[in-house]
Enzyme design. Structure first.
Site, PDB file in Angstrom:
ATOM      1  N   ASP A 169       0.968  -1.185  -0.117  1.00 51.28           N
ATOM      2  CA  ASP A 169       0.373  -0.010   0.218  1.00 51.28           C
ATOM      3  C   ASP A 169       1.217   1.402  -0.301  1.00 51.28           C
ATOM      4  O   ASP A 169       0.270   1.993  -1.244  1.00 51.28           O
ATOM      5  CB  ASP A 169      -1.011  -0.181   0.707  1.00 51.28           C
ATOM      6  CG  ASP A 169      -2.535  -0.674   0.826  1.00 51.28           C
ATOM      7  OD1 ASP A 169      -2.347  -1.557  -0.063  1.00 51.28           O
ATOM      8  OD2 ASP A 169      -2.943  -0.770   1.847  1.00 51.28           O
ATOM      9  N   THR A 179       3.304   1.640  -1.528  1.00 52.64           N
ATOM     10  CA  THR A 179       4.363   2.099  -2.862  1.00 52.64           C
ATOM     11  C   THR A 179       3.035   2.295  -3.733  1.00 52.64           C
ATOM     12  O   THR A 179       3.716   3.177  -4.286  1.00 52.64           O
ATOM     13  CB  THR A 179       4.897   0.868  -3.039  1.00 52.64           C
ATOM     14  OG1 THR A 179       5.521   0.230  -2.688  1.00 52.64           O
ATOM     15  CG2 THR A 179       5.610   0.541  -5.024  1.00 52.64           C
ATOM     16  N   SER A 197     -13.760   7.122  -0.315  1.00 48.60           N
ATOM     17  CA  SER A 197     -12.121   6.523   0.367  1.00 48.60           C
ATOM     18  C   SER A 197     -12.193   8.350   0.680  1.00 48.60           C
ATOM     19  O   SER A 197     -12.889   9.105   1.041  1.00 48.60           O
ATOM     20  CB  SER A 197     -11.497   6.577  -0.241  1.00 48.60           C
ATOM     21  OG  SER A 197     -11.014   7.944  -1.505  1.00 48.60           O
ATOM     22  N   LYS A 214      -5.951   3.788  10.758  1.00 45.37           N
ATOM     23  CA  LYS A 214      -6.054   2.981   9.829  1.00 45.37           C
ATOM     24  C   LYS A 214      -5.972   1.817   9.764  1.00 45.37           C
ATOM     25  O   LYS A 214      -4.437   1.463   9.181  1.00 45.37           O
ATOM     26  CB  LYS A 214      -5.915   4.393   8.577  1.00 45.37           C
ATOM     27  CG  LYS A 214      -6.406   3.823   6.830  1.00 45.37           C
ATOM     28  CD  LYS A 214      -5.617   4.382   6.323  1.00 45.37           C
ATOM     29  CE  LYS A 214      -6.265   4.928   4.849  1.00 45.37           C
ATOM     30  NZ  LYS A 214      -5.592   2.661   4.461  1.00 45.37           N
ATOM     31  N   GLU A 251     -13.802  -2.464   8.462  1.00 47.28           N
ATOM     32  CA  GLU A 251     -12.628  -3.304   7.811  1.00 47.28           C
ATOM     33  C   GLU A 251     -12.605  -4.537   8.489  1.00 47.28           C
ATOM     34  O   GLU A 251     -12.761  -5.432   9.353  1.00 47.28           O
ATOM     35  CB  GLU A 251     -11.486  -2.908   8.227  1.00 47.28           C
ATOM     36  CG  GLU A 251     -11.431  -1.137   7.798  1.00 47.28           C
ATOM     37  CD  GLU A 251     -11.061  -1.414   6.547  1.00 47.28           C
ATOM     38  OE1 GLU A 251     -10.031  -2.266   5.767  1.00 47.28           O
ATOM     39  OE2 GLU A 251     -11.435  -0.385   5.738  1.00 47.28           O
ATOM     40  N   LYS A 295      -0.948   9.790   6.487  1.00 44.94           N
ATOM     41  CA  LYS A 295      -0.197   7.350   6.208  1.00 44.94           C
ATOM     42  C   LYS A 295       1.220   8.281   6.385  1.00 44.94           C
ATOM     43  O   LYS A 295       2.305   9.078   6.106  1.00 44.94           O
ATOM     44  CB  LYS A 295      -0.236   8.086   4.609  1.00 44.94           C
ATOM     45  CG  LYS A 295      -1.900   7.556   3.718  1.00 44.94           C
ATOM     46  CD  LYS A 295      -2.097   6.790   3.810  1.00 44.94           C
ATOM     47  CE  LYS A 295      -1.725   5.471   3.375  1.00 44.94           C
ATOM     48  NZ  LYS A 295      -2.130   4.506   3.541  1.00 44.94           N
TER      49      LYS A 295
END
EC number: 6.5.1.2
Length: 697
Positions: A34, A36, A83, A116, A171, A339
């Site tokens: 993810d 990358t 998203s 996340k 999830e 991130k």
């Protein structure tokens, strides 16, 4: 880089990201991790922001998520599953926070923070307290009904005390320990099965007299926990799903205000009360400093959890403001995902090789000791050009730091340990044809100028058949190399592609295609793709010629002035300068292309052998140039098609040549400001359709 090189870079990134999306969402077989993917995606976003006129109409940045698989029943979501926008730097979190400083007593309700989870998004419906159905995210609008499989997951509640209709989202994932156990089971099953197979074969060996007929398949392991979860959730047999012990974490309730839930923290508390699994590491931050503190604190412990986590989700806590804050076409504006930094690795360079591209540009590649980056083995990284090597004093034997960044292959970011006293020697000759390399004025890259360079021609043919050009789907680069090097077929020029049908007998003799009916099918598929490609839009054919500075957008604008390729010879400088994005350099490149007798022969051949499709249905918008900003009632691609079908010109950016800017928004976007500064009329979508009616009258 030149505009054409930037355009090619954008196309390359977009195509590769589409490929990765297909593998990740549709086949459950991710090719990269993810981090990358996010870095590739981020580089494309940066290029699009810097060069808005080069943004592709089918850019992955405009798409919410996956395509819908055909394995399970398609089901439309009651409310889109969007998203989240992403932040990679502290400054981006501060910018996000600034959007909310207008609200009084901000610190009283603050921001909810949650890890996340790297899993598969799911939406589950309950009615009268009972589990009704479970739908995957899919493309955000339509997902797959995987109710039977989700029902097998032990920690997903089958009955809740809340009786009103309820939709919860979260999830599905596989715990790291479960994933490792699953791979161990696969290994044990593999050995058990093959020991029995070998034993049986040994007993029959005197009759067979050979081990050559013994075929043992290599075991297929799951590379990471997400792959294992994805492969499990879409199993046709629910018993397999049950045996693999998937897990769940929930974080969202659709339309929470209808359930008297006023904050995101209340949502999490309600979910826990109803026996849904929620993340225990949830925080409430009052301001941007507290947000960053919690993000940094979690980064220290994130690898200790049983789930994979690559980021931190920040949501404005006060739910009744969400609608007011609004959404983009893909993201809610009231939430963002931070991130974490990409993983780095140190390794030793074993070799440095030079490669030649379609335009003759030389790229240096470092080959190094294989290393693992986020469950991916890598052993090659781009060194870009010789200037990069020289600047960083790189040579074979040096130890480098690499990162899976915004390239298809990793990047070298620094020298970790200098083991040599020198820098790698500059390659002076083309690695393919041995011609002397040149550096044109204004460039840093080296170029091979030999028009007959084999590798350049192979790359040129590959570009011509690619999706954004002629889209000859079954003619892969592997096939092109085979046909190019064949002593009889000798597919060296574009014309030879369309003459391939004359060499069927020779193709059948090639080992790769020989014998089996399956291989004959390969040949037929290639030939059928070529025949199909003969019906082509002129703009795609022009772009496929690879003329410097004339990519898909410029080709589309240029074909408004021609009906066949040979018409290019009749265009004056004045004609060309009237085209948006066309300048002196583009004219020079076009003239250089047309001055070649070889290229004139190609133009003549294509005009005679291709059927140019006319995308125009009317000339109502002739000579009118349109740009768009903001969201519309239909997709930008559909709107662009209406403009082109009616003879108009579409551009991704506002320029002096723009006739109208279409916008439904009253906000002063960059495009609107530029339009007003240049006295360009801004019209709504409704006014555009009225304009079409007027022209028709």
């Amino acid at each position: 880089m030149s505009n054409q090189q930037i355009k090619e870079k954008i196309i390359s990134l977009n195509n590769y990201l589409k490929h990765l999306n297909h593998l990740y969402y549709d086949l459950d077989a991710p090719e990269v991790d993810d981090k990358t993917y996010d870095s590739l995606y981020n580089e494309l976003l940066e290029l699009e922001a810097k060069y808005p006129s080069l943004v592709l109409e089918d850019s992955v940045t405009k798409i919410i998520g996956a395509f819908v698989s055909n394995k399970f029943k398609k089901t439309k979501h009651n409310k889109e599953m969007l998203s989240l926008d992403k932040a990679y730097k502290e400054s981006e979190i501060f910018s996000f926070y600034e959007n909310f400083t207008q609200y009084k007593n901000l610190e009283n309700f603050g921001f909810s923070l949650e890890p996340k989870i790297d899993g598969l998004s799911i939406s589950i419906h309950y009615d009268n307290g009972k589990f009704i159905k479970a739908i995957t995210r899919g493309d955000g609008t339509t997902g797959e009904d995987v109710s039977e499989n989700v029902f097998q997951i032990r920690d997903v509640p089958k009955q809740i005390s809340y009786l009103k209709p309820l939709e919860v989202r979260g999830e599905i994932y596989m715990k790291k320990s479960t994933w490792k156990s699953l791979n161990e089971d696969i290994k044990n099953q593999y050995f058990q099965t093959n020991i029995e197979k070998i034993f049986s074969y040994m007993q029959a060996l005197p009759k067979s007299k050979s081990w050559s007929n013994l075929k043992i398949k290599t075991p297929i392991f799951f590379k990471n926990a997400r792959n294992a979860a994805a492969g499990t959730l879409r199993q046709k047999d629910p018993k397999i799903v049950k045996s693999r012990n998937l897990s769940s974490l929930f974080y969202e309730i659709v339309s929470p205000l209808e359930h008297n839930l006023k904050t995101q923290m209340e949502v999490l508390a309600f979910l826990k009360e109803q026996n849904f699994e929620v993340n225990e590491f949830q925080k409430l931050a009052k301001n941007d400093q507290e947000i960053m503190f919690e993000i940094n604190e979690f980064s220290k412990i994130k690898n200790n959890f049983e789930f994979d986590c690559d980021g931190f989700v920040i949501k404005f806590n006060l739910i009744d403001k969400w609608e007011q804050i609004g959404f983009t076409s893909k993201f809610p504006k009231w939430a963002i995902a931070y991130k974490y930094m990409l993983e780095e690795a140190n390794t030793k360079i074993l070799n440095i090789v030079a490669q030649v591209g379609r335009t003759g540009n030389i790229t240096y590649i470092a080959q190094f000791m294989p290393v693992e980056l986020n469950n991916t083995t890598v052993q090659n990284a781009t060194l870009h050009n010789y200037e990069f090597i020289k600047k960083n004093n790189i040579n074979i034997g040096d130890e480098i730091t690499i990162i899976k960044s915004g390239e298809i292959i990793p990047k070298v970011i620094s020298i970790y340990k200098k083991n040599t006293d020198s820098v790698f020697e500059k390659v002076l000759n083309c690695p393919s044809c041995n011609s002397l390399l040149e550096i044109p004025e204004g460039y840093v890259d080296q170029f091979c100028r030999n028009e007959n360079c084999d590798e350049k021609k192979i790359q040129m043919l590959t570009f011509f058949v690619s999706k954004n050009c002629l889209n000859i789907t079954n003619l892969s680069v592997q096939n092109i190399r085979i046909f190019y090097n064949h002593p009889v077929i000798q597919m060296r020029e574009i014309q030879d592609i369309f003459l391939l049908k004359n060499h069927v007998d020779e193709i059948k003799k090639i080992k790769f295609f020989a014998g089996k009916s399956q291989e004959n099918k390969k040949i037929n598929n290639i030939l059928q793709s070529i025949e199909k490609a003969k019906d082509a839009y002129l703009r795609n054919v022009l772009a496929a010629l690879g003329i410097k500075g004339i990519g898909n957008i410029a080709a589309n604008l240029l074909t408004n002035k021609i009906t066949k390729l040979s018409d290019l010879n009749n265009l004056t400088d004045e004609d060309l300068l009237s085209i948006d994005t066309f300048g002196e350099k583009s004219i020079e490149n076009l003239k250089e292309f047309l001055s070649s007798e070889k290229n004139q022969d190609l133009i003549k051949f294509l005009d005679e052998n291709l059927n140019y499709l006319n995308s125009k249905k009317s000339s109502k918008l002739n000579n009118l140039n349109f740009a768009i900003t903001g969201s519309l009632s239909i997709s930008r691609d559909e709107f662009k098609k209406i403009i082109l079908d009616n003879g108009g010109i579409f551009s991704n950016s506002v320029s002096k040549n723009t006739s109208y800017l279409i916008s439904n928004s009253k906000e002063n976007s960059t495009k609107i400001k530029k339009a007003l500064e240049n006295n360009i009329k801004v019209i709504t979508e409704e006014e555009f359709h009225n304009l079409l009616k007027e022209e028709n009258a």
